[in-house]
Design a protein around this motif. Structure first.
Motif, PDB file in Angstrom:
ATOM      1  N   GLY A  28      13.607   9.813   4.535  1.00 12.74           N
ATOM      2  CA  GLY A  28      13.696  11.284   4.818  1.00 12.74           C
ATOM      3  C   GLY A  28      12.491  12.022   4.364  1.00 12.74           C
ATOM      4  O   GLY A  28      12.491  13.426   4.360  1.00 12.74           O
ATOM      5  N   CYS A  29      11.276  11.342   4.284  1.00 14.50           N
ATOM      6  CA  CYS A  29      10.021  12.022   4.158  1.00 14.50           C
ATOM      7  C   CYS A  29       9.553  12.752   5.462  1.00 14.50           C
ATOM      8  O   CYS A  29       9.725  12.165   6.465  1.00 14.50           O
ATOM      9  N   PRO A  30       9.313  14.119   5.311  1.00 11.79           N
ATOM     10  CA  PRO A  30       8.889  14.611   6.609  1.00 11.79           C
ATOM     11  C   PRO A  30       7.615  14.007   7.427  1.00 11.79           C
ATOM     12  O   PRO A  30       7.656  14.174   8.502  1.00 11.79           O
ATOM     13  N   HIS A  31       6.656  13.347   6.361  1.00 10.52           N
ATOM     14  CA  HIS A  31       5.577  12.654   7.212  1.00 10.52           C
ATOM     15  C   HIS A  31       6.069  11.482   7.868  1.00 10.52           C
ATOM     16  O   HIS A  31       5.289  11.201   9.037  1.00 10.52           O
ATOM     17  N   LEU A  66       0.782  -1.319   0.001  1.00  8.61           N
ATOM     18  CA  LEU A  66      -0.098  -0.093  -0.012  1.00  8.61           C
ATOM     19  C   LEU A  66       0.991   1.195  -0.002  1.00  8.61           C
ATOM     20  O   LEU A  66       0.355   2.350   0.085  1.00  8.61           O
ATOM     21  N   GLY A  67       1.987   0.930  -0.145  1.00  5.95           N
ATOM     22  CA  GLY A  67       2.974   2.312  -0.160  1.00  5.95           C
ATOM     23  C   GLY A  67       3.415   2.602   1.281  1.00  5.95           C
ATOM     24  O   GLY A  67       3.085   2.232   2.147  1.00  5.95           O
ATOM     25  N   THR A  68       4.445   3.448   1.119  1.00  2.28           N
ATOM     26  CA  THR A  68       4.993   4.129   2.497  1.00  2.28           C
ATOM     27  C   THR A  68       5.658   5.642   2.206  1.00  2.28           C
ATOM     28  O   THR A  68       5.606   5.982   1.000  1.00  2.28           O
ATOM     29  N   PHE A  69       6.069   6.027   3.134  1.00  2.00           N
ATOM     30  CA  PHE A  69       6.828   7.229   2.945  1.00  2.00           C
ATOM     31  C   PHE A  69       8.245   6.886   2.295  1.00  2.00           C
ATOM     32  O   PHE A  69       8.654   5.899   2.696  1.00  2.00           O
ATOM     33  N   CYS A  70       8.691   7.939   1.722  1.00  2.00           N
ATOM     34  CA  CYS A  70      10.063   7.766   0.977  1.00  2.00           C
ATOM     35  C   CYS A  70      11.055   8.082   2.234  1.00  2.00           C
ATOM     36  O   CYS A  70      10.562   8.612   3.364  1.00  2.00           O
ATOM     37  N   CYS A  95       9.736  18.193   1.003  1.00  2.00           N
ATOM     38  CA  CYS A  95       9.571  16.941   0.385  1.00  2.00           C
ATOM     39  C   CYS A  95      10.898  16.402   0.027  1.00  2.00           C
ATOM     40  O   CYS A  95      11.750  17.057  -0.489  1.00  2.00           O
ATOM     41  N   ALA A  96      11.285  14.966   0.595  1.00  2.00           N
ATOM     42  CA  ALA A  96      12.466  14.311   0.160  1.00  2.00           C
ATOM     43  C   ALA A  96      12.961  14.344  -0.930  1.00  2.00           C
ATOM     44  O   ALA A  96      14.018  14.282  -1.520  1.00  2.00           O
ATOM     45  N   LEU A  97      11.868  14.140  -1.847  1.00  2.00           N
ATOM     46  CA  LEU A  97      12.237  13.845  -3.267  1.00  2.00           C
ATOM     47  C   LEU A  97      12.558  15.163  -4.066  1.00  2.00           C
ATOM     48  O   LEU A  97      13.173  15.201  -5.205  1.00  2.00           O
ATOM     49  N   VAL A  98      12.593  16.377  -3.606  1.00  2.00           N
ATOM     50  CA  VAL A  98      13.102  17.526  -4.179  1.00  2.00           C
ATOM     51  C   VAL A  98      14.304  18.112  -3.577  1.00  2.00           C
ATOM     52  O   VAL A  98      14.650  19.376  -3.931  1.00  2.00           O
ATOM     53  N   THR A  99      14.835  17.424  -2.437  1.00  2.00           N
ATOM     54  CA  THR A  99      16.255  17.866  -2.165  1.00  2.00           C
ATOM     55  C   THR A  99      17.076  16.850  -2.354  1.00  2.00           C
ATOM     56  O   THR A  99      18.108  16.862  -1.600  1.00  2.00           O
TER      57      THR A  99
END
Lengths: 595, 196
Positions: free
Chosen positions: A362-365, A356-360, A521-525
């Motif tokens: 380093g994701c702040p969530h 079901l997916g998870t946070f990336c 968002c961890a994906l843009v850093t």
């Protein structure tokens, strides 16, 4: 302008190319899978070919729809794009677009999702075509997507009516070769001409405009509505639409049933030409509707042709209204119907968990949810979830419904169950989509709740579209003060204990309390992460580790893993060095070490 | 090549599946095959199941009239970038399906707090399927190119080498280089790997 030769395009890119070639002047949208990349594809084309397309990256579908209407009122060819559930938000203005009509042409592209591949629901939005009285096209392949955009604008301009095109998830990302059409010349100057008869819909004027709209639909219904295939003398007929047409066509050809079947593909699904249906069905003993979802065609035809058809009709009694339609189920149905040998394949039934997916990493969530559960350990609280990255994985919050369901549902619970601590959550995308109105409503009604806004600075889940929280004048403190929020804190979720302390303090207060939890968002850093990864990495000292599993189970960072001996380690290729695991380790077993 | 070839690429998160799908589908279409494909990305940014289907049909009757969806039990080639994902699409397999599986497992998150363990995917596959190639492509990618991001390219190359996909290895590498802007040295290593 590029040459009009054959090119490979995805379904979404085909819409963008068609928009360019047909001369779309105004594009508004709200991002949502599966049609998110139409906007980015068209923006690339705009940059590449210096197209005179004006974009409106609206903050919700309601505004996107109204602005597309406005542009078309002012003679511009406008395109509006959203996903199926977004149409619920846009429904209020769009119902008026039929009454008022449009001037420059307006096409509404809607991404549908039978099977809920990338959505929280698989709602059938065909009914909106009937409710709004918008003509509806449904392509079966990428070439048709491209061509139907042209056809839809022709119809829209001729009848001054918005036109729908529905694109299912299977077609949106499919790549195929497309033959382009000669490009139309762009109109560059626009002007709003007053037309109060059309645009002011009140009392008898609304009734008159409704009458005009229904008359347009009657006229459009008389136009060509579909194409027939195979044996017109066959006693058995199939009526189909959209993606299902490809499945049916392949099944008939594979099974060699060309002589036994008469097939009608409805390219325009609404309004339906009654004469074509009656003519198609007149020599049939049986007609089966093969379509996904609720069976829109079947129900519309039964209503339209009541007492006019002598044949037996099947459809939703055979093919379910839930899930995506499957090619093999059509093949089995036709094989059994014509007594052909059916070789059902050997079936394996392996037990594989749904991911079901998870946070990336380093994701702040990840840090935020850890902080919520850590701060409220032992407290009876409910946690309202919202749509977006913050709802991944979906088992953390207590519900996952529609946009802003976090703060909306929470208000009802808080009012009827005052002894429970109610915490609602939502991303910054949701907040600007409609959450700010919900928050204002909570303030006006003095509702006891804590609302946490997960501000990752982007509409991240749909591809990092702009969020007003990035700047451009939005100052959260000023805003919250202005709408009357008495208690709020802005915290950095990566700061040790920052969010935990804010939640603990908020829980001692009453009324509406807002915690604005910031963390990009961890994906843009990525570039920043790359530098850190080069300098140091996370080390978990197994001698100091108390095996409490907080980092592994409660924080649940994907980078923290277990080796074959049961020791925890941080996968240095996944870890982004956010440092949250280091902050929460009670034994101080986690540290940064130089590479 | 037989008249129909159905290929499924399975993985997690999307980038690897998406890139391999895009390269293969473009090459097949450019080579003149009647090929259709679809990709299912799911709602997850990371670690959700993602799969792509490619169908190549060489049949005068069907011409271009076939759907991109693979019927159950009719899959010819599976490229699974993760081991558990190789089990997920078993409804499409038949006993002769060719399976290329990366021996790399990404655990399920619910195992972290539900104390549940999933059965070994490799053992399960070995029990049921004969036409099976299992290799640790993550390690291969690390050893050859010092990155794990080339797993999809290496697996695509392996499937092509097995003649499971009607594409020339050099065409595939050229397309991969263009798509990913691969360094020349990486190309040399990969070309050496396939003895070009």
């Amino acid at each position: 302008m590029p040459k009009t030769d054959k090119i490979l395009l995805s379904g979404n890119a085909a819409v963008a190319y068609a928009a360019m070639d047909v001369g779309v002047a105004f594009f508004s949208h709200y991002p949502g899978s599966p049609v998110t990349t139409i906007e980015s594809s068209l923006k690339k084309l705009k940059d590449q070919y210096h197209l005179p397309v004006i974009f409106n990256d609206a903050l919700n579908e309601h505004v996107a729809a109204l602005s597309a209407m406005g542009a078309s009122f002012a003679q511009a060819k406008s395109m509006l794009v959203m996903k199926h559930v977004g149409l619920n938000i846009a429904a209020d203005p769009l119902v008026y677009a039929g009454y008022s009509g449009v001037k420059g042409g307006m096409v509404v592209i809607v991404g549908t999702d039978p099977g809920a591949n990338s959505s929280t629901g698989e709602q059938d939005v065909h009914w909106y075509a009937k409710a709004f009285n918008f003509p509806l096209f449904e392509p079966t392949n990428i070439q048709e997507i491209y061509e139907q955009v042209f056809e839809a604008y022709t119809l829209s301009q001729q009848y001054e009516i918005p036109v729908f095109i529905f694109i299912p998830v299977e077609l949106a990302h499919t790549v195929a070769s497309v033959q382009r059409l000669p490009a139309k010349k762009n109109k560059l100057n626009f002007r709003f001409e007053k037309d109060r008869k059309s645009y002011i819909n009140v009392g008898q004027r609304a009734v008159k405009n409704h009458e005009i709209l229904l008359d347009k639909i009657k006229q459009i219904a008389k136009l060509k509505t579909g194409t027939t295939f195979f044996n017109s003398k066959a006693k058995f007929g199939i009526i189909t639409r959209g993606l299902a047409f490809g499945y049916v066509l392949e099944s008939i050809l594979k099974l060699g049933l060309q002589e036994h079947v008469h097939l009608l593909q409805m390219e325009r699904v609404y309004p339906i030409n009654q004469d074509i249906i009656i003519s198609f069905a007149k020599n049939k003993t049986e007609v089966t509707f093969i379509e996904d979802q609720d069976g829109f065609l079947e129900i519309m035809v039964k209503q339209l042709c009541f007492n006019e058809l002598d044949c037996t009709i099947h459809g939703k009694d055979i093919f379910p209204a839930y899930g995506a339609l499957r090619l093999d189920s059509i093949q089995y149905y036709l094989s059994e119907k014509f007594s052909l040998p059916v070789s059902k394949p050997q079936q394996w039934n392996f037990d594989v968990e749904e991911r079901l997916g998870t946070f990336c990493e380093g994701c702040p969530h990840t840090a935020s949810y850890y902080a919520i559960f850590d701060a409220l350990d032992g407290v009876d609280f409910v946690l309202g979830g919202d749509i977006g990255c913050s709802s991944l994985p979906p088992f953390r919050a207590d519900w996952l419904l529609c946009m802003n369901a976090g703060i909306g549902v929470s208000q009802g619970i808080a009012l009827v169950s005052p002894n429970q601590l109610v915490i609602s959550t939502g991303g910054d995308g949701s907040f600007f989509h409609g959450g700010m109105i919900s928050l204002q409503s909570a303030v006006e009604n003095n509702i006891n709740l804590i609302h946490i806004v997960f501000d990752n600075q982007y509409v991240a889940m749909t591809g990092h579209q702009y969020s007003p929280s990035q700047g451009n004048g939005f100052q959260v403190e000023h805003f919250l003060e202005a709408i009357g929020v008495k208690w709020f804190q802005v915290v950095d979720v990566f700061e040790k204990d920052g969010l935990q302390n804010a939640i603990k303090t908020a829980a001692t207060q009453t009324g509406v309390r807002v915690i604005w939890a910031k963390g990009a968002c961890a994906l843009v850093t990525a570039s920043e992460r790359g530098k850190k990864a080069y300098e140091y990495k996370v080390f978990i000292d197994s001698d100091r580790c108390g095996d409490c599993t907080i980092c592994y189970e409660k924080l649940a960072c994907p980078a923290i893993q277990k080796d074959e001996h049961g020791f925890f380690f941080s996968d240095e290729h996944l870890c982004v060095r956010c440092g949250v695991c280091k902050n929460i380790c009670p034994k101080e077993a986690i540290s940064f070490i130089s590479n | 090549m037989k008249e129909e070839r159905n290929i499924l690429i399975a993985g997690l998160g999307g980038q690897g599946v998406n890139t391999l799908y895009a390269i293969l589908q473009s090459l097949l279409l450019k080579a003149g095959f009647s090929s259709k494909g679809a990709i299912f990305k799911g709602g997850a940014q990371k670690r959700g199941s993602v799969y792509a289907m490619i169908r190549i049909v060489k049949d005068g009757t069907l011409e271009n009239h076939f759907s991109p969806m693979i019927p159950e039990g009719q899959l010819d080639v599976l490229i699974a970038l993760e081991a558990y994902e190789a089990l997920r699409y078993s409804r499409f397999y038949h006993p002769q399906t060719s399976l290329l599986v990366n021996n790399h497992r990404v655990p399920f998150f619910n195992e972290r707090y539900q104390k549940k363990t999933s059965p070994d995917p490799i053992k399960t596959l070995q029990t049921h399927f004969k036409n099976l190639i299992i290799q640790d492509f993550n390690s291969l990618s690390m050893n050859l190119l010092e990155t794990r991001k080339m797993v999809n390219i290496l697996m695509g190359l392996a499937a092509i080498e097995q003649k499971w996909i009607p594409i020339e290895p050099t065409d595939f590498l050229d397309a991969a280089q263009q798509k990913l802007s691969l360094p020349y040295n990486d190309m040399l290593i990969l070309m050496k790997e396939i003895n070009v």
